[in-house]
Every structure is written in C-alpha cells, then in structure tokens.
Design an enzyme around this catalytic site. Structure first.
Site, PDB file in Angstrom:
ATOM      1  N   THR A  38       0.823  -1.208   0.000  1.00 29.77           N
ATOM      2  CA  THR A  38       0.000   0.000   0.000  1.00 29.77           C
ATOM      3  C   THR A  38       0.856   1.257   0.000  1.00 29.77           C
ATOM      4  O   THR A  38       0.621   2.187  -0.784  1.00 29.77           O
ATOM      5  CB  THR A  38      -0.958  -0.008   1.205  1.00 29.77           C
ATOM      6  OG1 THR A  38      -1.928  -1.046   1.028  1.00 29.77           O
ATOM      7  CG2 THR A  38      -1.679   1.327   1.343  1.00 29.77           C
ATOM      8  N   ASN A  82      -5.201  -9.457  -8.505  1.00 28.03           N
ATOM      9  CA  ASN A  82      -5.243 -10.204  -7.253  1.00 28.03           C
ATOM     10  C   ASN A  82      -6.531 -10.999  -7.066  1.00 28.03           C
ATOM     11  O   ASN A  82      -6.573 -11.935  -6.265  1.00 28.03           O
ATOM     12  CB  ASN A  82      -5.072  -9.248  -6.060  1.00 28.03           C
ATOM     13  CG  ASN A  82      -6.065  -8.109  -6.083  1.00 28.03           C
ATOM     14  OD1 ASN A  82      -6.110  -7.329  -7.037  1.00 28.03           O
ATOM     15  ND2 ASN A  82      -6.866  -7.981  -5.033  1.00 28.03           N
ATOM     16  N   GLN A 119       1.282  -9.394  -6.883  1.00 26.78           N
ATOM     17  CA  GLN A 119       0.807 -10.755  -7.109  1.00 26.78           C
ATOM     18  C   GLN A 119       1.611 -11.518  -8.161  1.00 26.78           C
ATOM     19  O   GLN A 119       1.381 -12.711  -8.360  1.00 26.78           O
ATOM     20  CB  GLN A 119      -0.665 -10.731  -7.530  1.00 26.78           C
ATOM     21  CG  GLN A 119      -1.619 -10.355  -6.416  1.00 26.78           C
ATOM     22  CD  GLN A 119      -1.670 -11.368  -5.289  1.00 26.78           C
ATOM     23  OE1 GLN A 119      -1.278 -12.524  -5.451  1.00 26.78           O
ATOM     24  NE2 GLN A 119      -2.155 -10.950  -4.132  1.00 26.78           N
ATOM     25  N   SER A 174       5.514  -6.586  -2.396  1.00 22.71           N
ATOM     26  CA  SER A 174       5.153  -6.728  -0.985  1.00 22.71           C
ATOM     27  C   SER A 174       5.758  -8.003  -0.433  1.00 22.71           C
ATOM     28  O   SER A 174       5.624  -9.080  -1.021  1.00 22.71           O
ATOM     29  CB  SER A 174       3.633  -6.759  -0.825  1.00 22.71           C
ATOM     30  OG  SER A 174       3.271  -6.957   0.517  1.00 22.71           O
ATOM     31  N   SER A 175       6.394  -7.888   0.718  1.00 25.06           N
ATOM     32  CA  SER A 175       7.133  -9.015   1.289  1.00 25.06           C
ATOM     33  C   SER A 175       6.239 -10.172   1.726  1.00 25.06           C
ATOM     34  O   SER A 175       6.547 -11.335   1.486  1.00 25.06           O
ATOM     35  CB  SER A 175       7.968  -8.520   2.475  1.00 25.06           C
ATOM     36  OG  SER A 175       8.788  -9.528   2.976  1.00 25.06           O
ATOM     37  N   HIS A 176       5.108  -9.857   2.352  1.00 19.00           N
ATOM     38  CA  HIS A 176       4.312 -10.946   2.939  1.00 19.00           C
ATOM     39  C   HIS A 176       3.559 -11.775   1.907  1.00 19.00           C
ATOM     40  O   HIS A 176       2.965 -12.796   2.239  1.00 19.00           O
ATOM     41  CB  HIS A 176       3.360 -10.400   4.009  1.00 19.00           C
ATOM     42  CG  HIS A 176       2.130  -9.726   3.485  1.00 19.00           C
ATOM     43  ND1 HIS A 176       0.902 -10.345   3.462  1.00 19.00           N
ATOM     44  CD2 HIS A 176       1.928  -8.489   2.998  1.00 19.00           C
ATOM     45  CE1 HIS A 176       0.000  -9.508   2.970  1.00 19.00           C
ATOM     46  NE2 HIS A 176       0.600  -8.373   2.681  1.00 19.00           N
ATOM     47  N   THR A 179      13.516   6.219  10.708  1.00 19.17           N
ATOM     48  CA  THR A 179      14.573   5.226  10.920  1.00 19.17           C
ATOM     49  C   THR A 179      14.267   3.953  10.143  1.00 19.17           C
ATOM     50  O   THR A 179      13.216   3.339  10.317  1.00 19.17           O
ATOM     51  CB  THR A 179      14.716   4.897  12.419  1.00 19.17           C
ATOM     52  OG1 THR A 179      15.020   6.105  13.121  1.00 19.17           O
ATOM     53  CG2 THR A 179      15.817   3.878  12.649  1.00 19.17           C
ATOM     54  N   CYS A 239      -8.709  -8.103   0.868  1.00 20.60           N
ATOM     55  CA  CYS A 239      -8.662  -6.720   1.358  1.00 20.60           C
ATOM     56  C   CYS A 239     -10.051  -6.144   1.586  1.00 20.60           C
ATOM     57  O   CYS A 239     -10.226  -5.237   2.395  1.00 20.60           O
ATOM     58  CB  CYS A 239      -7.887  -5.839   0.387  1.00 20.60           C
ATOM     59  SG  CYS A 239      -6.142  -6.257   0.278  1.00 20.60           S
TER      60      CYS A 239
END
Length: 377
Positions: free
Chosen positions: A70, A149, A178, A198-200, A236, A322
């Site tokens: 996002t 998706n 995707q 996106s990592s997940h 950071t 989502c």
C-alpha cells in the site's frame, strides 16, 4: 488445515524468520548513526538493497524499502505524478487495480490531475486499444497491475509499455505484488519505470515491501524528516525488515520456475474439476498466473461456501481479502461484467509452493461433499 489463501498472505519462510531473529540480535543499531556499530548495520542494509537491485535490474539507490504494497503504491502514484507534472496532469489507471492504487488515483483527481480509467474485457484483461485512444500528449503516468489479485489475469505489460514508449513521455508503474515470484519481474523483462513488491506475499514479513525505480527515474517523497532512504522515505529504516524483504525476494527469485511449475500443476488440475459442476463458472482466464483460480457458484453467496469449507478446515477467500469483510460487490467483477447470478458467489483459491498434491486431493473430496449439501443451482 488446508490453506488456500496465499494471495491474502503467505506463511513466513523459515529462512526469513531465522534472518529476522539474527539481524535483531546482532545488527540492531540505527543505520544512520556515525559510530562503528551503526556503520556495520548500514553496510548490511546496503547489501540487502544491492541484492534486490541486481534481481530487478536497476541501481541500488533506486530501491526504497517501505511498509508494504500500500505504501509503495501510494508513493508511486503520488510521487511520480508530482515529480513529472511538468509533462502534464493526465493519468491513466486500470479499472481493476488494488484499492491502494484506485483510492490514491481518486485523490490525485481531487488534487488537480485528470484521471481516466482503462477498461478491461470479459477476461479481466486491459484493452490495449483503449489505452491507445486514451493516451495523450499530456499523459504523465500510467499504472497497470501485472497480475490481478482477484482473478489471476495476466496483463499485457510488455505490449502496453511498448506503445506508451513510442507515443508519449508518460512514466509507467506496475503493481507486481501478485506476480513477483510467480512470473519474471524486472525492468528488462517489463520495460516499465516503477515496480511495487510486498514481502508478505512471497513468504516474507508483514509490514515490509519496496518500491523499485528504473535508473534515472525519480519520485517525490510522501514522508519528510531525517532524509532516510535517499530522502524518499524519512524515518529510521527498520533494517531487520529490509534485510528480510531482500531475503524473501532472493528466495522467490531463485526458485521461481520450480515453484511456478508446481503451482500451475495444481491449478491446472483444479480447473477442469471445478468446471465439472454445472453450477460453477470459472472466472480466471486461460492466461492467468499459476497460483490463482477464481470461480463462482451460481446463486450462492461466497460467504456461504467459505463458511462451509472452513468447517472442514479448508481456508479460502472471496475474490479479494482486502475487501472481503466489507461484503460488497467487487469492482473487478463489475468491470468484467460478470452476470448477476454469479457476481456474489466468487471464491478465490490461491496457492504457494508450500501446498501439496495431497491437499489438492483432500480439497476435491471435501468440496464435492460441500457442493452436494449447498446444492448450487
């Protein structure tokens, strides 16, 4: 549990989890600190950035680690449109994008840009001829996802980018959330200007991802502060998350073909099985990503089927995780003009390399029993 909802999120890879623990234990300094410990942590961060850049065929300073898809999509939409607004204020976005693109584009529209929507055909694939008619001299940005998706439909990114390159100065953004790890994704393959990952979705950690830019492409920041991530994302940098994102990207890239082949075998087996039910319409087109199959049971709400399968310990979702809790008709299915008798009953099965043939066999037995009970028309 049989988990067929991998497009919503994936189980963290053991190597990614091991990396996360190790980095938190050994490299927990602030990478912006000038002491040696901070320098060592920063070196690890830059190594992760370089690894991702090599896979995507760009330079290290064009990899920006973010909190996920996002944020990356918002950074692309707002940041690219703002950076290149001297070229024009006309933006093209496909009708089937993820909400993080659609809502950002709507906000652009309120901020003085003119957004037009690229239509799709009945397979959920953008109509390139429509792009040709919509593209203008003042088009500044085009955003089209690589794989949808909800349906798994693969979009003709190469054909799209070739036309745009020859007929405008617009920058091209692709949401590859995707597709990465299932299809080849890099700047050489797709010839675009910005890529979201996106990592997940690739067995990494939630709350992490990246926006990658092609060499010489620039973006305006959304966050302001200490100037981290080359001034594009202040705050950071969470080094453990960044390093784990790079780890997940490497694992997905290195095992792309074997994983894609495995998932395709499973979905190829399921499609004719699903079509054997007279009440079922397969929504996913023939040209689809290997890990997604969407289908609908006539006159049966998707939630009914999800709950029935969940009672048998099978986890699936409606067309989009989502928005599935909002119980509203999918904008993707509306754009595809899915018939009313099917549009509320769409179920998405999505797979990962962790799924097995035994799970497919079990699912078919369970699903047959469920269908005998709910009796879709």
């Amino acid at each position: 549990m049989i988990y067929f909802d991998n497009s919503a999120t994936t189980k963290v890879h053991p190597e990614v989890m091991t990396t996360f623990v190790a980095v938190n234990e050994k490299f927990w300094a602030n990478p912006a600190s000038i002491h040696e410990f901070g320098h060592q942590t920063n070196e690890l961060l830059q190594t992760a950035r370089k690894q991702v850049a090599e896979i995507l065929h760009t330079s290290s300073d064009k990899i920006y680690f973010t909190s996920g898809g996002t944020e990356s999509n918002n950074l692309a939409i707002f940041g690219l449109a703002s950076k290149y607004k001297n070229r024009g204020r006309h933006v093209l976005v496909s009708e089937i994008e993820h909400p993080s693109i659609l809502e950002a584009a709507k906000q652009l529209n309120k901020n003085g840009f003119e957004v037009e929507w690229i239509p799709v055909n009945s397979d959920g694939v953008i109509i390139v001829d429509a792009v040709k008619s919509l593209l203008r001299d003042d088009t500044v940005l085009v955003s089209v996802m690589h794989v949808n998706n909800e349906t798994g439909a693969i979009q003709p990114i190469q054909e799209l980018s070739a036309y745009i390159r020859n007929n405008s100065r617009a920058v091209i953004h692709v949401d590859a959330v995707q597709s990465f790890g299932k299809l080849p994704v890099n700047f050489g393959e797709l010839d675009v200007d910005a890529i979201t990952i996106s990592s997940h979705k690739i067995h990494g950690l939630k709350g992490s991802g990246l926006l990658a830019l092609k060499k010489f492409i620039e973006v305006e920041p959304l966050l302001f502060g200490g100037g981290q991530e080359f001034g594009i994302r202040s705050g950071t940098t969470p080094v453990p998350l960044a390093v784990c994102t790079a780890k997940a990207v490497r694992l997905a890239h290195d095992h792309l073909q074997e994983n894609a082949n495995k998932m395709k075998e499973m979905t190829d087996e399921l499609i004719p099985y699903l079509k054997s039910f007279h009440a079922i319409k397969v929504i996913s087109p023939s040209n689809r990503a290997p890990h997604i199959v969407s289908f609908s049971v006539r006159k049966i709400k998707g939630e009914v089927l999800i709950n029935a399968l969940q009672q048998k310990n099978v986890i699936v979702s409606t067309s989009s995780a989502c928005s599935s809790r909002q119980i509203k008709t999918s904008h993707v299915l509306k754009a595809m003009h899915i018939q009313d008798e099917y549009i509320k009953g769409v179920i998405r099965l999505s797979f990962s390399s962790l799924n097995t043939q035994d799970e497919i066999n079990q699912f078919k037995k369970i699903f047959t029993n469920v269908m005998n009970v709910i009796k879709g028309d």
